[in-house]
Design an enzyme around this catalytic site. Structure first.
Site, PDB file in Angstrom:
ATOM      1  N   ARG A  44       0.770  -1.246   0.014  1.00 12.44           N
ATOM      2  CA  ARG A  44      -0.164   0.308  -0.204  1.00 12.44           C
ATOM      3  C   ARG A  44       0.866   1.302   0.106  1.00 12.44           C
ATOM      4  NH1 ARG A  44      -4.603   0.166   4.357  1.00 12.44           N
ATOM      5  NH2 ARG A  44      -3.348  -0.991   5.758  1.00 12.44           N
ATOM      6  N   GLN A  45       2.015   1.213   0.573  1.00 12.34           N
ATOM      7  CA  GLN A  45       3.061   2.221   0.637  1.00 12.34           C
ATOM      8  C   GLN A  45       3.741   2.469  -0.625  1.00 12.34           C
ATOM      9  OE1 GLN A  45       3.122   4.183   3.340  1.00 12.34           O
ATOM     10  NE2 GLN A  45       4.898   5.180   3.087  1.00 12.34           N
ATOM     11  N   HIS A  78      -3.830  -3.026  -4.214  1.00 11.72           N
ATOM     12  CA  HIS A  78      -4.196  -1.715  -3.592  1.00 11.72           C
ATOM     13  C   HIS A  78      -3.913  -0.610  -4.643  1.00 11.72           C
ATOM     14  CE1 HIS A  78      -5.734   1.739  -1.203  1.00 11.72           C
ATOM     15  NE2 HIS A  78      -4.389   1.939  -1.506  1.00 11.72           N
ATOM     16  N   ASP A 117     -14.498   5.103  -1.330  1.00 12.27           N
ATOM     17  CA  ASP A 117     -13.760   6.100  -1.946  1.00 12.27           C
ATOM     18  C   ASP A 117     -13.642   5.841  -3.617  1.00 12.27           C
ATOM     19  OD1 ASP A 117     -11.609   4.494  -2.513  1.00 12.27           O
ATOM     20  OD2 ASP A 117     -10.745   4.866  -0.494  1.00 12.27           O
ATOM     21  N   LYS A 144      -3.064  12.603   6.436  1.00 12.85           N
ATOM     22  CA  LYS A 144      -2.028  11.647   6.554  1.00 12.85           C
ATOM     23  C   LYS A 144      -1.272  11.568   7.794  1.00 12.85           C
ATOM     24  CE  LYS A 144      -0.419  12.157   1.667  1.00 12.85           C
ATOM     25  NZ  LYS A 144       0.345  13.388   0.989  1.00 12.85           N
ATOM     26  N   ASP A 167     -14.519  -2.961  -1.134  1.00 14.97           N
ATOM     27  CA  ASP A 167     -13.366  -2.245  -0.972  1.00 14.97           C
ATOM     28  C   ASP A 167     -12.271  -3.423  -0.956  1.00 14.97           C
ATOM     29  OD1 ASP A 167     -11.569  -0.204  -0.725  1.00 14.97           O
ATOM     30  OD2 ASP A 167     -12.291   0.393   1.578  1.00 14.97           O
ATOM     31  N   SER A 171      -8.679  -2.518   7.256  1.00 10.75           N
ATOM     32  CA  SER A 171      -7.526  -2.469   7.920  1.00 10.75           C
ATOM     33  C   SER A 171      -8.052  -2.135   9.483  1.00 10.75           C
ATOM     34  CB  SER A 171      -6.544  -1.541   7.522  1.00 10.75           C
ATOM     35  OG  SER A 171      -5.502  -1.795   8.471  1.00 10.75           O
ATOM     36  N   GLY A 173     -10.902  -0.450   9.683  1.00  7.80           N
ATOM     37  CA  GLY A 173     -12.265  -0.863   9.511  1.00  7.80           C
ATOM     38  C   GLY A 173     -13.015   0.917   9.539  1.00  7.80           C
ATOM     39  N   THR A 175     -12.909   3.219   7.240  1.00  6.07           N
ATOM     40  CA  THR A 175     -13.359   3.704   6.289  1.00  6.07           C
ATOM     41  C   THR A 175     -14.746   2.989   6.023  1.00  6.07           C
ATOM     42  OG1 THR A 175     -11.035   3.766   5.022  1.00  6.07           O
ATOM     43  CG2 THR A 175     -12.746   3.484   3.629  1.00  6.07           C
TER      44      THR A 175
HETATM   45  C1  R5P Z   1      -7.749   3.057   0.842  1.00  4.53           C
HETATM   46  O1  R5P Z   1      -7.624   3.671  -0.093  1.00  4.53           O
HETATM   47  C2  R5P Z   1      -8.236   1.417   0.814  1.00  4.53           C
HETATM   48  O2  R5P Z   1      -9.025   1.307  -0.466  1.00  4.53           O
HETATM   49  C3  R5P Z   1      -9.167   1.322   2.008  1.00  4.53           C
HETATM   50  O3  R5P Z   1     -10.095   1.875   2.248  1.00  4.53           O
HETATM   51  C4  R5P Z   1      -8.289   1.659   3.215  1.00  4.53           C
HETATM   52  O4  R5P Z   1      -7.032   1.056   3.271  1.00  4.53           O
HETATM   53  C5  R5P Z   1      -8.910   1.127   4.433  1.00  4.53           C
HETATM   54  O5  R5P Z   1      -8.448   0.956   5.647  1.00  4.53           O
HETATM   55  P1  R5P Z   1      -9.168   1.098   7.004  1.00  4.53           P
HETATM   56  O6  R5P Z   1      -9.907   0.076   7.338  1.00  4.53           O
HETATM   57  O7  R5P Z   1      -8.094   1.464   7.980  1.00  4.53           O
HETATM   58  O8  R5P Z   1      -9.934   2.449   7.001  1.00  4.53           O
END
Ligand code: R5P
Length: 243
Positions: A44-45, A78, A117, A144, A167, A171, A173, A175
């Site tokens: 992801r990074q 991702h 998103d 960030k 999605d 991670s 949760g 989002t």
């Molecule tokens: C973000 O762009 C990814 O598609 C996921 O929505 C995001 O990484 C989910 O992370 P988390 O569960 O920590 O919000």
């Protein structure tokens, strides 16, 4: 030959095992080795978000290549652009159709496909090709530094309708929680959370359910209690394809 090793938690252990397996296969004379990594840790990074951070995606790509992999197969990367850093052939499979088919079999044909998103909008579109109830996405921004999520207010055609939020990864949760809350506030009937990579940091599952989700469904790219859908069919198909 193919080595299938996902790199979900504990990701460091799983990543090292992947590298050792690949290297050993080559050392012992395998002519060609395909690395099948359903969840690719650290990918992801893809850029240095903050000064001093590691571009970890570049490091893991280099490692897989340098131990001798001849082909790389992953699922819903991702940031697909990081796969361009590989010099070996790469395939980025998608498990969204499998997830959508699961919901269709559960009687959710006609449900609205949603993405939390705009980066995941293509996932919602893919879900909609199966569920055929229309699609949409949130405009989400994440700070960030603090990780705090902000969304632009928008109305969706979800009143009294079932919705599946797709999605690539869950991670913390946060989002998914935000998306579910918004959909429930707009009077969606049942909202389901679906993801390819259920990483689930502590509390993620509860966070999503407490927002009003009916259920959380994930694939087996990452071992988790929400593994409902297997990605084996798309992996088998990929391995059967000739390069
Ligand atoms: C973000 O762009 C990814 O598609 C996921 O929505 C995001 O990484 C989910 O992370 P988390 O569960 O920590 O919000």
């Amino acid at each position: 030959m193919a080595i299938i090793q996902t790199t979900g938690p504990p990701q460091d252990t799983n990543l090292i095992q992947l590298l050792l397996l690949l290297r050993t296969a080559k050392d012992l004379g395998a002519k060609s080795v395909t690395a099948v990594v359903p969840y690719f840790a650290y990918a992801r990074q893809m850029r240095r978000g903050r000064s001093g951070e590691c571009v970890s995606a570049e490091v893991v790509v280099n490692l897989v290549e340098c131990v001798g992999a001849d082909r790389f197969v992953t699922v819903n990367a991702h940031a697909p652009e990081i796969l361009e850093w590989f010099k070996i052939p790469v395939e980025n499979l998608s498990a969204i159709t499998l997830l959508a088919n699961f919901f269709k079999q559960q009687g959710l044909e006609g449900a609205f496909s949603f993405a939390p998103d705009d980066g995941a909008l293509d996932l919602a579109k893919e879900g909609d090709r199966v569920l055929k109830g229309g699609y949409g996405c949130l405009d989400k921004m994440r700070d960030k530094i603090t990780g705090e999520i902000n969304v632009v207010e928008k109305a969706f055609n979800v009143k009294d309708r079932d919705v599946v939020v797709f999605d690539d990864i869950i991670s913390t949760g946060a989002t998914m929680q935000t998306a579910v809350k918004i959909l429930k506030a707009q009077k969606a009937r049942r909202v389901y959370a679906a993801c390819v990579h259920p990483i689930f940091a502590e509390g993620a599952f509860e966070r999503i359910l407490s927002a009003g989700a009916e259920g959380v469904v994930g694939t087996d790219c990452v071992s988790n209690k929400v593994n409902v859908v297997s990605v084996a069919p798309v992996i088998v198909e990929a391995l059967q394809r000739q390069l």
